[in-house]
Design an enzyme around this catalytic site. Structure first.
Site, PDB file in Angstrom:
ATOM      1  N   CYS A 114      -0.307   3.925   2.359  1.00 35.69           N
ATOM      2  CA  CYS A 114      -0.049   3.964   3.833  1.00 35.69           C
ATOM      3  C   CYS A 114       1.345   4.081   4.137  1.00 35.69           C
ATOM      4  O   CYS A 114       1.535   4.597   4.870  1.00 35.69           O
ATOM      5  CB  CYS A 114      -0.424   2.394   4.081  1.00 35.69           C
ATOM      6  SG  CYS A 114      -2.009   1.679   3.281  1.00 35.69           S
ATOM      7  N   ASP A 115       2.439   3.924   3.211  1.00 39.86           N
ATOM      8  CA  ASP A 115       3.711   3.717   3.476  1.00 39.86           C
ATOM      9  C   ASP A 115       4.773   4.633   2.960  1.00 39.86           C
ATOM     10  O   ASP A 115       5.702   4.770   3.228  1.00 39.86           O
ATOM     11  CB  ASP A 115       4.177   2.404   3.708  1.00 39.86           C
ATOM     12  CG  ASP A 115       3.415   1.252   4.600  1.00 39.86           C
ATOM     13  OD1 ASP A 115       2.991   1.661   5.406  1.00 39.86           O
ATOM     14  OD2 ASP A 115       3.198   0.002   3.963  1.00 39.86           O
TER      15      ASP A 115
ATOM     16  N   CYS B 141       0.789  -1.074   0.144  1.00 38.56           N
ATOM     17  CA  CYS B 141       0.162   0.115   0.008  1.00 38.56           C
ATOM     18  C   CYS B 141       0.875   1.439  -0.076  1.00 38.56           C
ATOM     19  O   CYS B 141       1.531   1.818   1.073  1.00 38.56           O
ATOM     20  CB  CYS B 141      -0.903  -0.135   1.223  1.00 38.56           C
ATOM     21  SG  CYS B 141      -1.963   1.618   1.429  1.00 38.56           S
TER      22      CYS B 141
END
Ligand code: NAP
Length: 293
Positions: free
Chosen positions: A121-122, A118
């Site tokens: 997300c990261d 993701c």
């Protein structure tokens, strides 16, 4: 969410069961560029909030729970949850899909410590660092472009010499100077230690030669698998596990419908998912009318 919206608006007593946040895979993207009605694109989280707010306005009930199993034989279907059951006359399965694992050495061990599925997300963890993306489809190329906002350099590693992604997405990628394409190459191992990912082992498919690519993170986008672990065998699926439906979104079990990425279809996008959801809810309503009234 669209199936729920249509069911609630048709005055059915409908409950939407969701294990995470409303929006599913949508929440793993940053922006959506191809959903009609937003000429400048729309933030993925914002779009998800708009759709869920619309569904809730019509009185859709929601329940935050993991579905453990379904009993689908007979006129009343049972949805088994960790903390109870829900009984319904009809079901719409819209459980979506999840990223595939690549299945190489080091991948599982370093997930969450440099191996990610993701970008939204990261990506911020990799500001100013070098990262790699594995895959050549729409997701890989779009997410690689997104990562260039944070990373110093993004290597896009694809197993063939031609990308699978749609031309308009590829064109944007080819213009991006931070993106470096590593084609006809497979990743055979993720290397790292307690501090996280340090490098990838690559194999050139044309020469057979191997090399080491130092990166701080690697994002795997090598396709999706349907979220179907809870499905009973009565619901027919294809060889990859996606649910087979007819054009009314009906599955092989009367009263059970499926919508979105979880079903067999040619075009997996938000716009087709919402179409499926509307069709499934409409036909679920018709099924109840025909069989219970
Ligand atoms: P995808 O289209 O199935 O692409 C998967 C990519 O991973 C392919 O390039 C494939 O290589 C590669 N791959 C698969 N297994 C591999 C392996 N073992 N080792 C190395 N590479 C491997 O999956 P996706 O990109 O996640 O997209 C899923 C669906 O969502 C698609 O229908 C896509 O169009 C849609 N989508 C649409 C948008 C959009 O409209 N903006 C955005 C994201 C996703 P090959 O090419 O060699 O098979």
């Amino acid at each position: 969410m669209t199936a729920g919206l249509y069911a609630a608006r048709a005055r059915m007593k409908a409950v939407l069961v969701e294990r995470m946040g409303f929006g599913g895979q949508l929440l793993t993207y940053e922006r959506v560029d191809n959903y009609p009605g937003f000429p400048e694109g729309v933030g993925a989280f914002g779009l998800s909030e708009l759709i869920s707010a619309q569904a809730l306005r019509f009185g859709l009930q929601t329940r935050n729970a993991d579905v453990l199993g379904l009993d689908v034989n007979g006129p009343v279907k049972t949805v088994r949850l960790a903390d109870g059951t829900i009984q319904a006359r009809t079901l719409v399965i819209a459980s979506g899909a999840s990223p595939h694992k690549l299945g190489i050495k080091g991948e599982i061990e370093l997930t969450g410590r440099g191996v990610s599925y993701c970008a939204v997300c990261d990506a911020p963890f990799y500001r100013g660092q070098d990262v790699a993306v594995v895959g050549g489809g729409d997701t890989a190329v779009e997410e690689a472009i997104y990562l260039t906002k944070f990373a110093n350099r993004v290597y896009l590693i694809h197993r063939r010499d031609k990308l699978r992604a749609t031309p308009i997405i590829c064109e944007k990628a080819f213009r991006n100077e931070k993106l470096q394409f590593v084609l006809s190459t497979i990743v055979t191992e993720v290397q790292g230690g307690d501090g996280g990912v340090e490098s990838l082992v690559l194999q050139d498919r044309k020469t057979g030669g191997t090399s080491r690519l130092p990166v701080a993170g690697v994002f795997m986008f090598v396709g999706i698998r349907p979220n179907c672990d809870f499905l009973p065998p009565e619901i027919q699926r294809d060889e990859c596990g996606f649910i087979c439906t007819d054009k009314e979104m009906a599955t092989s079990v009367p009263g059970v419908f499926a919508a979105g990425d979880v079903r067999v279809k040619a075009l997996r996008q938000i716009v087709t998912a919402v179409g499926d959801g509307a069709t499934a809810a409409f036909n679920a309503g018709k099924y109840v009318e025909n069989n219970f009234h």
